[in-house]
Design a protein around this motif. Sequence first.
Motif, PDB file in Angstrom:
ATOM      1  N   CYS A 295      46.408  32.607 -10.620  1.00 17.80           N
ATOM      2  CA  CYS A 295      47.572  33.081  -9.869  1.00 17.80           C
ATOM      3  C   CYS A 295      48.629  33.576 -10.853  1.00 17.80           C
ATOM      4  CB  CYS A 295      48.116  31.982  -8.965  1.00 17.80           C
ATOM      5  SG  CYS A 295      49.039  30.711  -9.850  1.00 17.80           S
ATOM      6  N   SER A 296      49.793  33.959 -10.313  1.00 19.08           N
ATOM      7  CA  SER A 296      50.840  34.519 -11.174  1.00 19.08           C
ATOM      8  C   SER A 296      51.289  33.509 -12.227  1.00 19.08           C
ATOM      9  CB  SER A 296      52.034  34.981 -10.318  1.00 19.08           C
ATOM     10  OG  SER A 296      52.388  33.973  -9.385  1.00 19.08           O
TER      11      SER A 296
ATOM     12  N   CYS B 125      55.303  41.968  -7.209  1.00 19.70           N
ATOM     13  CA  CYS B 125      54.089  41.768  -8.010  1.00 19.70           C
ATOM     14  C   CYS B 125      54.507  41.495  -9.457  1.00 19.70           C
ATOM     15  CB  CYS B 125      53.211  43.021  -7.949  1.00 19.70           C
ATOM     16  SG  CYS B 125      51.862  42.993  -9.141  1.00 19.70           S
ATOM     17  N   SER B 126      54.364  40.226  -9.860  1.00 18.01           N
ATOM     18  CA  SER B 126      54.798  39.853 -11.213  1.00 18.01           C
ATOM     19  C   SER B 126      53.893  40.475 -12.270  1.00 18.01           C
ATOM     20  CB  SER B 126      54.762  38.334 -11.381  1.00 18.01           C
ATOM     21  OG  SER B 126      55.538  37.723 -10.414  1.00 18.01           O
ATOM     22  N   CYS B 127      52.606  40.641 -11.948  1.00 20.75           N
ATOM     23  CA  CYS B 127      51.673  41.115 -12.968  1.00 20.75           C
ATOM     24  C   CYS B 127      51.996  42.530 -13.421  1.00 20.75           C
ATOM     25  CB  CYS B 127      50.243  41.059 -12.442  1.00 20.75           C
ATOM     26  SG  CYS B 127      49.706  39.386 -12.077  1.00 20.75           S
ATOM     27  N   PHE B 128      52.369  43.396 -12.469  1.00 20.97           N
ATOM     28  CA  PHE B 128      52.628  44.796 -12.814  1.00 20.97           C
ATOM     29  C   PHE B 128      54.088  45.193 -12.573  1.00 20.97           C
ATOM     30  CE2 PHE B 128      48.028  44.707 -11.790  1.00 20.97           C
ATOM     31  CZ  PHE B 128      47.558  45.058 -13.044  1.00 20.97           C
TER      32      PHE B 128
ATOM     33  N   LEU C 131      49.865  51.603  -6.445  1.00 13.99           N
ATOM     34  CA  LEU C 131      50.847  51.026  -7.380  1.00 13.99           C
ATOM     35  C   LEU C 131      50.275  49.950  -8.285  1.00 13.99           C
ATOM     36  CD1 LEU C 131      53.770  50.453  -4.803  1.00 13.99           C
ATOM     37  CD2 LEU C 131      53.558  52.356  -6.402  1.00 13.99           C
ATOM     38  N   LYS C 132      49.032  49.568  -8.070  1.00  9.35           N
ATOM     39  CA  LYS C 132      48.373  48.442  -8.748  1.00  9.35           C
ATOM     40  C   LYS C 132      48.873  47.081  -8.245  1.00  9.35           C
ATOM     41  CE  LYS C 132      47.225  48.856 -13.199  1.00  9.35           C
ATOM     42  NZ  LYS C 132      47.449  49.105 -14.635  1.00  9.35           N
ATOM     43  N   ALA C 133      49.930  47.059  -7.453  1.00  7.37           N
ATOM     44  CA  ALA C 133      50.491  45.788  -6.996  1.00  7.37           C
ATOM     45  C   ALA C 133      49.423  44.985  -6.251  1.00  7.37           C
ATOM     46  CB  ALA C 133      51.674  46.037  -6.062  1.00  7.37           C
TER      47      ALA C 133
ATOM     48  N   GLY D 256      46.707  38.503  -7.433  1.00  8.00           N
ATOM     49  CA  GLY D 256      46.652  38.486  -5.971  1.00  8.00           C
ATOM     50  C   GLY D 256      47.670  37.572  -5.318  1.00  8.00           C
ATOM     51  N   SER D 257      48.515  36.889  -6.104  1.00  7.10           N
ATOM     52  CA  SER D 257      49.466  35.943  -5.516  1.00  7.10           C
ATOM     53  C   SER D 257      50.475  36.620  -4.596  1.00  7.10           C
ATOM     54  CB  SER D 257      50.230  35.199  -6.614  1.00  7.10           C
ATOM     55  OG  SER D 257      49.345  34.541  -7.469  1.00  7.10           O
ATOM     56  N   CYS D 258      50.699  37.925  -4.781  1.00  5.45           N
ATOM     57  CA  CYS D 258      51.730  38.608  -4.002  1.00  5.45           C
ATOM     58  C   CYS D 258      51.166  39.324  -2.781  1.00  5.45           C
ATOM     59  CB  CYS D 258      52.445  39.621  -4.898  1.00  5.45           C
ATOM     60  SG  CYS D 258      51.314  40.853  -5.572  1.00  5.45           S
TER      61      CYS D 258
END
Length: 885
Positions: free
Chosen positions: A48-49, A830-833, A859-861, A866-868
């Motif tokens: 997760c994030s 989305c923290s990842c991107f 957007l890749k989000a 996948g947490s978001c």
Amino acid sequence: MNAQAPRTVKTTCPYCGVGCGVLASRQTDGSVTIKGDPEHPANFGRLCSKGSALGETLSLEGRLLYPQIGGVRASWEDALDLVATKFGAVIAEHGPDAVAIYGSGQLLTEDYYVANKLMKGFLGSGNMDTNSRLCMASSVAGHKRAFGSDTVPGCYEDLELADLVVLVGSNLAWCHPVIYQRIAAAKLARPEMKVVLIDPRRTMSADLADLHLPIAADGDVALFTGLLAALATAGKVDADYVARHTNGFVEALEIAEGWTLERVAAATGLAASDVQAFYDLFLANEKVVTVYSQGVNQSATGTDKVNAIINCHLATGRIGRAGMGPFSVTGQPNAMGGREVGGLANMLAAHMDFGDAAARDRVARFWQAPRLADKPGLKAVELFEAIEAGRIKAVWIMATNPVDSLPEADRARKALKSCDFVVVSDISIQTDTGACADVLLPAAGWGEKDGTVTNSERRISRQRAYLDLPGAAKPDWWITCEVAKRMGFGAGFGFENPAEIFAEHAALSAFENEGSRDFDLSGLTGLSAADYEALVPVQWPVGDVPAKRMFGGGQFYTPDGKARFVAVTPPEPRRPKPGHFILNTGRVRDHWHTMTRTGKAARLSAHMAEPFAELHPDDAARLKVAPAGLVRLENDLGAVLVRALVTDRQQRGHVFVPMHWTDQFAANARVDALVTARTDPHSGQPALKMAEVRVRAVKPAWYGFAIARQRPELSGLDYWALAEAHGGVRLELTGMDDPGDWEAFVRQVFDIADDAALLSVHDSRSGRHNFALFENGEVVFALFVSPEPVAVSRQWAVSQFAEDHPPATRAAILAGRPGADMPDVGAIVCSCFSVGVNSIAAAVTEGGCLSVEQVGAALKAGTNCGSCRSEIKGIIDAHRLEAAE
Ligand code: SF4
């Protein structure tokens, strides 16, 4: 971080009880990359994030690197001698019950094992409790009442095999995201699979739910008692199973039969049709898993809730079989390991109890214990009450922050300050609990320590070290053993490494067991150091009994081998006093506990950067709470001042505040200060989700938002909340009075030298004041002040510190406005991107993206951890109509 040789290790995430496998790679430049371990059976490569951002939490900034005595750096020799001498002196003068250890689900099993052994076997007191008391003690008590042992019957795979997953008091989407993703993937593959969410709030987990029951606080016992009656009425009770494998059904049903649909609806605040819809699903689907966590456990009736749930599974024989069973998911990474060693004050060791004289004798012989405790110790809340009363005179707190996390947290702080001798082992130099310590001991952190943890499906996994110990930090097991040796117990604590401790732990589990105890690691007793190093994730028991699912054969660990129904009586619905709200506390997606680690990651802080109170729009309107205004929550115990978050996910009359913010990150947001120390009579777990507070809007004279390269000292401000940003910090602040001389005020609060060229613009008509300071052409500080909540784009502002960001003009920064070529991405979803809410909304309204997958493609989000994904779906739903126009 020093340059070290590149190395990849398989280890385990240190956050929630899912226990995901992690591949941690240390690069030659000292940086760390983190990936999910595709071979770990908990996550199969997912993270997760929080888990994904582990590499961003490893800096040594804020680390406690050397022992301290009275706030002054000391040697290990002096610190350990002092701890041993003081504990010995208190015991000599006042007896063993005048000392205590308060541990944590963050400890590794080996750390826990030696701490428990020292307290219960050698110091002679049961006073070893843990913050897991706040997390899942009610599940332990419920398991033991029903099964005769503290056993989680099922495994994660059951969640994928079930036809119906019932989530009770469990926001899996944010608190156990990888389990949530596993269920989401199963539902995608089998759309006929049903999910029911039972929670007072419409949390992000509702995204997956076919039915959401917004239950009244503590209505769960009534709901599941009514379900037991409904199962009996519909002829769904497995009479043969009940007769052969259980006791107490008649008594439980007798109470349940009084719980008609109407009565359940009245007690739970639910529509009768919704209750019936849930019952119909439970009746129609044999493969049911009921998942529960803190919404069940953190209650004055938590143990009864657990048993009301288990009763329904026992009545239908839906336990220990594929896709079926009650499933307690733990909050912490090693809450289960703590239970296994006996880290709760009412447990002895290795799932043996104080109340069993043969068990006491067995443990005493095994440990060759000179002074085995003969009775349970004090549970967390009682333990701090005993400190307050002066009955406990020396306490050692390991890897936890009770000044923030205990109910009546201000009282806990006062108690610690009044205690004769407080030792705190931690990784952080500055915590609210550490501020009360006489001795601070620097502990090894994640990535530096070695040992095992057990996740929610009874799976033991290795945490492996891949970083050198910084400064003088030492593993918790080493620190405990050194104190034990100095107290004269060298023979019992001569461990050289965690492998030796694990070997003894496994041997104790197997000692005179012969199938009498569920917790049995006899298959691991012969592990060599190399075997231990190579240990792959394994579910217990590791012996003769198949471990994947327990109780499939209908045999339980009670004296007659039968499970026990518990005849629970639903409590009277609790209505708040007039003018009061019910306060619920819990977690947010990207922070963990008191933020000592996640607070270091700018990426995680970007999701929710300040403490908040979630209110229903009608309540906000009635209280005249301005959009993004402040609210004060108070009761006789204390008060907090936080930002209002107005959302129809909340029930009227309820308010939710996250548990994470401490005095290190906000002026006044320690929400557990408001929670009464009311506990469950069976488990001693406090009711952290049920307090009463008054709520009122607060109108400050001014609001501010700032970015700064350095963390400023902020004492004296009425409200501030600080979060990490890439290259600096971001701050929300307000004041009740207009300081008049703004420039002098800003220079003083932010420690800006008189000769520094502070730029400012003032608009006397609107009451706005903007400030900025540049060094070598780069912004080092900016502050935006307004009589209303500041409208400056946070993401644009904090991006000014990012190395790869094109510098904005001085004029743009001073104005607080990005140029037309720099659209405001909005709050990060989305923290990842780093994709913000505005970008996602635009992808829906302008780009025609109407599914999470389409947003991901654009957007890749949502395409990494996948947490978001549930939040993205919420944004799509909110803008769907606009997109269709
Ligand atoms: Fe860590 Fe997230 Fe997995 Fe929990 S779900 S163990 S926080 S990666």
